[in-house]
Design a protein around this motif. Structure first.
Motif, short mmCIF file in Angstrom:
data_model
loop_
_atom_site.label_atom_id
_atom_site.label_comp_id
_atom_site.label_asym_id
_atom_site.label_seq_id
_atom_site.Cartn_x
_atom_site.Cartn_y
_atom_site.Cartn_z
N ARG A 45 1.01 -1.15 -0.21
CA ARG A 45 -0.11 0.04 -0.10
C ARG A 45 0.96 1.14 0.02
O ARG A 45 0.42 2.56 -0.40
N PHE A 46 2.18 1.20 0.58
CA PHE A 46 3.04 2.39 0.60
C PHE A 46 4.26 2.08 -0.04
O PHE A 46 5.32 2.05 0.42
N PRO A 47 4.01 1.69 -1.52
CA PRO A 47 5.49 1.38 -2.22
C PRO A 47 6.58 2.73 -2.28
O PRO A 47 7.63 2.30 -2.48
N GLN A 48 5.94 3.69 -2.09
CA GLN A 48 6.77 4.88 -2.16
C GLN A 48 7.72 4.91 -0.91
O GLN A 48 8.79 5.81 -0.89
N ALA A 49 7.33 4.20 0.21
CA ALA A 49 8.25 4.39 1.59
C ALA A 49 9.53 3.69 1.05
O ALA A 49 9.48 2.68 0.18
N ALA A 50 10.49 4.32 1.63
CA ALA A 50 11.90 3.62 1.35
C ALA A 50 12.02 2.26 2.09
O ALA A 50 12.67 1.32 1.57
N TYR A 51 11.38 2.26 3.29
CA TYR A 51 11.50 0.98 4.15
C TYR A 51 10.57 1.09 5.06
O TYR A 51 10.45 2.09 5.85
N ILE A 52 9.85 -0.34 5.15
CA ILE A 52 8.93 -0.25 6.60
C ILE A 52 9.30 -1.65 7.21
O ILE A 52 9.24 -2.64 6.49
N ASP A 53 9.75 -1.68 8.32
CA ASP A 53 10.14 -2.82 8.93
C ASP A 53 8.93 -3.76 9.39
O ASP A 53 7.93 -3.39 9.41
N ALA A 54 9.27 -4.93 8.99
CA ALA A 54 8.25 -6.07 9.49
C ALA A 54 7.46 -5.84 10.77
O ALA A 54 6.33 -6.24 10.88
N SER A 55 8.07 -5.22 11.88
CA SER A 55 7.33 -5.18 13.21
C SER A 55 6.87 -3.87 13.32
O SER A 55 6.06 -3.63 14.33
N ALA A 56 6.83 -3.20 12.40
CA ALA A 56 6.20 -1.81 12.32
C ALA A 56 4.43 -2.00 12.36
O ALA A 56 4.25 -2.96 11.51
N ARG A 57 3.99 -1.03 12.77
CA ARG A 57 2.40 -1.30 13.02
C ARG A 57 1.67 -0.03 12.58
O ARG A 57 2.07 1.14 13.08
N ILE A 58 0.92 -0.05 11.70
CA ILE A 58 0.11 1.18 10.80
C ILE A 58 -1.48 0.84 10.97
O ILE A 58 -1.79 -0.01 10.61
N PHE A 59 -2.19 1.61 11.69
CA PHE A 59 -3.52 1.61 11.94
C PHE A 59 -4.40 2.96 11.44
O PHE A 59 -3.68 3.94 11.99
N GLY A 60 -5.54 2.56 10.64
CA GLY A 60 -6.25 4.10 10.43
C GLY A 60 -5.74 4.68 9.39
O GLY A 60 -5.11 4.33 8.20
N ALA A 61 -6.24 5.99 9.21
CA ALA A 61 -5.82 6.85 8.21
C ALA A 61 -4.54 7.52 8.35
O ALA A 61 -4.42 8.49 9.00
N VAL A 62 -3.63 6.71 7.54
CA VAL A 62 -2.24 7.15 7.66
C VAL A 62 -1.64 7.33 6.15
O VAL A 62 -2.02 6.70 5.25
N GLU A 63 -0.86 8.65 6.13
CA GLU A 63 -0.24 8.96 4.98
C GLU A 63 1.22 8.94 4.94
O GLU A 63 1.72 9.61 6.00
N ILE A 64 1.97 8.34 3.98
CA ILE A 64 3.26 8.15 3.87
C ILE A 64 3.76 8.59 2.77
O ILE A 64 3.48 8.23 1.60
N GLY A 65 4.88 9.63 2.90
CA GLY A 65 5.57 10.34 2.00
C GLY A 65 6.66 9.68 1.35
O GLY A 65 7.15 8.53 1.74
N ASP A 66 7.07 9.99 -0.14
CA ASP A 66 8.09 9.34 -0.70
C ASP A 66 9.42 9.39 0.10
O ASP A 66 9.70 10.09 0.73
N GLY A 67 9.99 8.14 0.13
CA GLY A 67 11.36 7.91 0.80
C GLY A 67 11.21 8.07 2.27
O GLY A 67 12.35 8.12 3.10
N ALA A 68 10.07 7.91 2.73
CA ALA A 68 10.03 7.93 4.28
C ALA A 68 10.35 6.54 4.99
O ALA A 68 10.36 5.56 3.81
N SER A 69 10.78 6.10 6.27
CA SER A 69 10.98 4.84 6.65
C SER A 69 10.22 4.77 8.13
O SER A 69 10.32 5.70 8.84
N LEU A 70 9.93 3.67 8.36
CA LEU A 70 9.43 3.09 9.73
C LEU A 70 10.62 2.00 10.04
O LEU A 70 10.43 0.85 9.64
#
Length: 237
Positions: A45-70
């Motif tokens: 859903r957020f392919p524009q993110a640079a990296y989202i760790d497997a343990s990160a959790r995202i719930f609800g109305a969340v917007e993630i910009g290009d190159g962001a990381s969790l």
């Protein structure tokens, strides 16, 4: 494993992705922002993110910009309002981001929200660094190019001007200084690290190539600072 390439994270080019769901100002539609409980779902859903760790959790109305990381164990929740993570920003290990009762949480571009920080219904300007273990509460506003020192507590409704260094409990401005260069470089280092982690490389901050790239990013940030603000000093008083 081969070390990830060293792009210029400071440049204006967007991170490339095989699938793009960006609309308007670089944010996905609402249908692509809801209930992301698995790593695969988040990456899809957020392919524009640079990296989202497997343990990160995202719930609800969340917007993630290009190159962001969790990073590991970061949690983002938006049961009402929304959370926006700006382009090139990073949410480091164990960061908690939640909406307020009456306000969204908005994180600007090229920000570093460092380990165990808590953001709750607040606004963080561009090129800011929120220190380890700091808390920023509902309705607070942190101006561009600012630093909130580790373990500081920014109380509800506090407004911090741009170019501030903030410290204490409750937090107050202890110095006025434009921190654009340091904060932009820190975000660039995390973008490089995120791109390395995305391909399984966990030693991206070492070696001659990295050292040379870091110096180049520093020089690039200094040039951009001069173009934006003039002069060579970040001191504002």
């Amino acid at each position: 494993m081969t070390t990830a390439p060293l792009p210029s994270p400071l440049g204006g080019a967007r991170v490339k992705s095989p699938r793009r769901v960006l609309r308007g100002k670089g944010l996905p539609p609402l249908s692509a922002r809801l209930s992301l409980t698995s790593c695969d779902d988040a990456r899809m859903r957020f392919p524009q993110a640079a990296y989202i760790d497997a343990s990160a959790r995202i719930f609800g109305a969340v917007e993630i910009g290009d190159g962001a990381s969790l990073w590991p164990y970061a949690v983002v929740r938006a049961e009402s309002q929304f959370v926006r993570v700006g382009r090139g920003s990073n949410l480091q290990d164990h960061v908690m981001v939640h909406v307020g009762y009456r306000s969204p949480t908005i994180i600007g571009e090229h920000c570093s929200i460092t380990h165990r920080a808590v953001l709750h219904g607040c606004q963080i300007g561009d090129h800011c660094l929120i220190g380890i273990g700091a808390t920023v509460m509902e309705g607070a506003v942190i101006g561009d190019n600012s630093i909130v020192a580790g373990h500081s507590f920014v109380a509800d409704g506090t407004v911090i001007p741009a170019n501030s260094i903030v410290m204490g409990t409750p937090a107050r401005v202890v110095r006025t200084h434009n921190n654009f260069i340091a904060n932009r470089v820190n975000a660039a280092l995390y973008l490089h690290n995120a791109l390395a982690y995305a391909v399984g490389e966990h030693r991206g901050w070492q070696g001659p190539a990295y050292e040379a790239a870091a110096k180049a990013w520093q020089a690039e940030a200094e040039r951009e600072f001069a173009a934006r603000y003039g002069g060579q000093s970040g001191d504002a008083g």
